[in-house]
Enzyme design. Structure first.
Site, PDB file in Angstrom:
ATOM      1  N   ASP A 104       0.842  -1.199   0.000  1.00  0.00           N
ATOM      2  CA  ASP A 104       0.000   0.000   0.000  1.00  0.00           C
ATOM      3  C   ASP A 104       0.880   1.253   0.000  1.00  0.00           C
ATOM      4  OD1 ASP A 104      -2.492  -1.595   0.434  1.00  0.00           O
ATOM      5  OD2 ASP A 104      -1.453  -2.072   2.293  1.00  0.00           O
TER       6      ASP A 104
ATOM      7  N   HIS B 278      -4.832  -3.304   6.582  1.00  0.00           N
ATOM      8  CA  HIS B 278      -4.608  -3.557   5.155  1.00  0.00           C
ATOM      9  C   HIS B 278      -5.944  -3.985   4.555  1.00  0.00           C
ATOM     10  CE1 HIS B 278      -3.225  -4.972   1.336  1.00  0.00           C
ATOM     11  NE2 HIS B 278      -3.728  -6.164   1.587  1.00  0.00           N
TER      12      HIS B 278
END
Ligand code: NAX
Length: 328
Positions: free
Chosen positions: A159, A187
């Site tokens: 990410d 996440h």
């Protein structure tokens, strides 16, 4: 001669495992001076496929590779392990409720945590990639009471790297000039990619971008939903980029972050920023001396506070669910 580092990859026959194994065996995980013993842990049905991966790795004749072992036995897989990359997980299938998903993964990550507790080397470092990654790491850590909690981490580096990539595309900046980006929370789609402390060539990234609508309406959702966009485009989920991020996560852990910069990783919270102690949440982190440390003292504006709280609330819910299911 240097003792080979034992690196165990679970889900070694899967997509990410396939992309990871060759990079580890070639020395990209621990550097060109450290020989590697690679272990691939798979479920029995996928052991033949993992053995095929091992054959291909053999066929690379990597000079640093001490050998590859394939097993479906977690005790054998984690015996003496130095770096454990927990990639294999039970995916969510159609009609599966969250409780079913957490139970199935608790059945994987609980025993793997226990096997790490029983057999890992004293300096073991664990990265959980398999989803739901933060909560799987929480479960594994709960089953490894003798391993220091700061050795358990989950991956939000993909990410983070995605956020850097979006910012570079928007501004034309060089990757090396982008610093202090942060991913907070889970996440998942609730994660908060945070530009408020980021800099580009030393200037505040928000001044360079100068477009709050882009930050909130494009940047944040593009990063948070990038996994789904990859599936849509490729017909399969991120694999090589996920493996790359796993390599980055471990390399940074071992080598440290550059002065003045940080990265993002999901680590066991010490209560910083109001994130309940013990939760595995992503934070801006520095690394030095082989340890990740949460960056202290950052100011969160009202928008950031709200976004961090929302993602952390999801982590709390997942923790409550695994507690209720008796998984920890
Ligand atoms: P694949 O389905 O290709 O491979 C998973 C492999 O794990 C399979 O070979 C399976 O047999 C194995 N496995 C299942 N249970 C196991 C067990 N108990 N022990 C050992 N092996 C086991 O998935 P892949 O695309 O490689 O993705 C792996 C995991 O990474 C998934 O959970 C996925 O959601 C997650 N991801 C996490 C990311 C992150 O940033 N944290 C990004 C990429 C990825 O989506």
């Amino acid at each position: 001669s240097v003792t080979p580092a034992v690196v165990t990859v679970t889900g070694g026959a899967g997509q990410i495992g396939y992309a990871l194994a060759f990079r580890i065996a070639s020395g990209q995980l621990l550097g060109p001076d450290r020989p590697v013993r690679l272990r691939l842990l798979e479920i029995p049905a996928a052991v033949p496929a993992a053995a095929g991966v091992a054959m291909e790795i053999d066929d690379c004749a990597f000079p640093l590779l001490d050998g590859v072992d394939v097993t479906s036995d977690a005790t054998a897989a984690f015996d003496g392990v130095d770096v454990a990359l927990l990639v294999g997980a039970r995916p969510r299938t159609k009609g599966m409720e969250r409780g079913d998903l957490l139970s199935a993964n608790g059945g994987i990550f609980g025993p793997q945590g226990a096997a790490i507790n029983a057999g890992a080397s004293s300096d073991v470092r664990v990265l959980v990639v398999g989803n739901p990654a933060n909560t799987n790491a929480y479960i594994a850590a709960a089953h490894a009471p003798d391993v220091p909690k700061d050795r358990f981490t989950a991956m939000t580096r993909l990410d983070h790297n995605r956020a850097v990539a979006q910012l570079r595309q928007r501004t034309g900046a060089a990757v090396d000039d982008i610093a202090r980006l942060a991913i907070w929370g889970n996440h998942s789609a609730t994660q908060y990619p945070d530009l408020t402390h980021a800099t580009i060539g030393g200037r505040p990234a928000l001044d360079v971008v100068d477009d709050e609508a882009w930050v909130r309406g494009t940047f944040i959702p593009t990063v948070a939903k990038r996994g789904a966009a990859i599936i849509e485009a490729r017909g399969a989920s991120s694999a090589a980029s996920a493996a790359n991020a796993a390599i980055d996560h471990v390399r940074t852990w071992v080598d440290g972050t550059p002065a003045g910069d940080w990265t993002s990783a999901a680590v066991v919270s010490d209560g910083s920023y109001g994130v309940p102690e013990g939760l595995v949440s992503s934070f801006p982190v520095t690394a030095s001396g082989g340890a990740y440390t949460i960056v202290p003292g950052l100011e969160l504006d009202a928008f950031s506070r709200e976004r961090v709280d929302a993602s952390v609330a999801e982590l709390v819910e997942e923790r409550e669910a695994v507690r209720a299911l008796g998984l920890v």
